[in-house]
Design a protein around this motif. Structure first.
Motif, mmCIF file in Angstrom:
data_model
loop_
_atom_site.group_PDB
_atom_site.id
_atom_site.type_symbol
_atom_site.label_atom_id
_atom_site.label_comp_id
_atom_site.label_asym_id
_atom_site.label_seq_id
_atom_site.Cartn_x
_atom_site.Cartn_y
_atom_site.Cartn_z
ATOM 1 N N THR A 5 -107.387 23.527 19.082
ATOM 2 C CA THR A 5 -106.046 23.770 19.624
ATOM 3 C C THR A 5 -105.069 24.227 18.542
ATOM 4 N N LEU A 11 -100.106 21.005 26.064
ATOM 5 C CA LEU A 11 -101.532 20.675 25.991
ATOM 6 C C LEU A 11 -101.762 19.322 26.652
ATOM 7 N N ALA A 21 -102.949 24.565 28.002
ATOM 8 C CA ALA A 21 -104.320 24.275 27.571
ATOM 9 C C ALA A 21 -104.703 22.868 28.017
ATOM 10 N N LEU A 68 -108.555 27.044 29.369
ATOM 11 C CA LEU A 68 -107.310 27.807 29.273
ATOM 12 C C LEU A 68 -107.007 28.433 30.625
#
Ligand SMILES: C[S@@+](CC[C@H](N)C(=O)[O-])C[C@H]1O[C@@H](n2cnc3c(N)ncnc32)[C@H](O)[C@@H]1O
Length: 373
Positions: A231, A301, A326, A371
């Motif tokens: 990431t 995320l 993400a 993703l």
């Protein structure tokens, strides 16, 4: 790895031990590929080579069922054929743990702790649980049926600590019910130290007696480091770690200018995560609660690391509808992972990697980076 217990058919916990290690890894990789084979974006997945483990002495936790007698305790597994099989020398544990289990067997005798008899439901001591930190310190937990033996445990504790200086913390867990579970709700901590510091790379996680911790410290470290590496390019401004335990993912992903929040059902684990964050001066907050309930806090995320059952359709749908860019899904069960991915239609799995947390068994951890399309 050779194991005398396996060869003598005394223990089959390492069900795949007869399979060469490379073939074990290949089989786990194939199992994950199989489970995800129906995914519409299967061809776009970047598969990475499995992360191997040390083949022995990799387990940081020994869970020993106690049987036998006060004078000749058996620490191992319950087996109706033998009335209990002693596994003090199990090669999954370090030599230090082997030595400590010897000391603990002596303690059972000295403190007069009658092993619990599963058949007639009598006796006091059910399990001995030992956790080892990367620095070689130990947390010892005695799971007792009642408080009957507690005064004797207290009385002989100084002798135990003198005989085993690596022991940092000792507690008694009370499990009054006759149930096939490892531990009960009540924990009585007998030493000043309440936690075992687990130093993993740059982060030290504090483990409390009743908190979940990955059982293979080296592979857990690789897992958290992989999460950071995968990431890094995305550089998320905010991270939400669901099912965060003592904060392994959250604290590794914390970085200057990034807000990190973890959600975990165990209050003990949340207390540990908060302590680790404060000690490291990291900008991370933690809340005790059900990750599947309530509003989903917004984050760039999202990390999920659920138990075997997975995250379920509802949470998956909410992540699908969220603003996250993400998603990292760390799973110990490819079947529930595949099921959950069906409820995440706007996400594409891009990177998948098996991490061999549990050599010689069919179990593994699998990390997936998803993703948006
Ligand atoms: C596989 S462990 C992962 C822990 C952590 N991510 C780690 O790396 O150590 C799953 C965690 O989920 C927690 N848990 C189980 N059900 C939960 C729920 N509904 N909401 C929040 N946490 C939950 C468990 O207590 C456990 O700590």
């Amino acid at each position: 790895m050779r194991c005398g217990y396996f060869d003598a058919d005394l223990c089959r916990s390492c069900s795949e031990l007869a399979t060469p290690y490379d073939a074990q890894l290949a089989a786990k990789d194939a199992a994950v590929r199989d489970a995800l084979a129906d995914h519409p974006a299967y061809d776009r997945i970047g598969w990475e080579a499995p992360v191997a483990s040390a083949q022995q002495a990799f387990r940081n936790k020994a869970k020993m069922v106690v049987s036998g007698s006060v004078d000749a305790p058996v620490l191992g597994i319950w087996d109706p054929r033998t009335g209990g099989t002693d596994l003090r020398g199990c090669p999954l544990y370090s030599e230090a743990v082997h030595g400590l289990l010897e000391v603990l067997a002596g303690f059972v005798t000295t403190a007069g702790l009658t092993p619990y008899d599963v058949g007639d439901r009598r006796g006091e001591l059910k399990h001995v649980l030992v956790t080892e930190s990367p620095d070689g310190e130990h947390l010892v937990r005695l799971v007792l049926r009642s408080t009957e033996a507690l005064p004797r445990v207290r009385k002989h504790l100084p002798g135990l600590l003198a005989a085993a200086p690596s022991v940092r913390g000792v507690s008694v867990n009370l499990l009054p019910e006759h149930k096939a579970v490892l531990e009960g709700e009540e924990e009585v901590v007998l030493t000043e130290a309440e936690t075992l510091p687990m130093r993993l790379g740059a982060v030290t996680l504090h483990l409390r007696p009743r908190s979940f911790f990955q059982t293979n410290t080296a592979v857990a470290t690789a897992l958290y480091e992989e999460a950071v590496a995968w990431t890094a390019d995305l550089d998320p401004a905010s991270v939400l770690d669901l099912y965060c335990g003592v904060g392994g993912f959250a604290l590794h992903l914390a970085a200057p200018g990034r807000s990190v929040h973890g959600v975990e059902v165990s209050e003990d684990a949340v207390a540990s995560a908060r302590r680790s964050a404060a000690e490291a001066g990291l900008d991370a907050t933690f809340a005790a609660g059900d990750a599947t309930a309530g509003d989903l806090p917004a984050a760039d995320l999202v990390v999920v690391n659920p138990p075997r059952r997975g995250i379920g359709a509802d949470l998956a749908a909410r992540i699908d509808a969220s603003s996250a860019r993400a998603l990292l899904y760390s799973s110990c069960h490819a079947g529930s992972l595949a099921r959950d991915l069906r409820h995440l239609p706007s996400w594409t799995p891009r990177r998948v990697r098996v991490l061999d947390m549990f050599p010689h068994t069919r179990h593994y951890e699998v990390l997936t980076l998803l993703l948006r399309d």
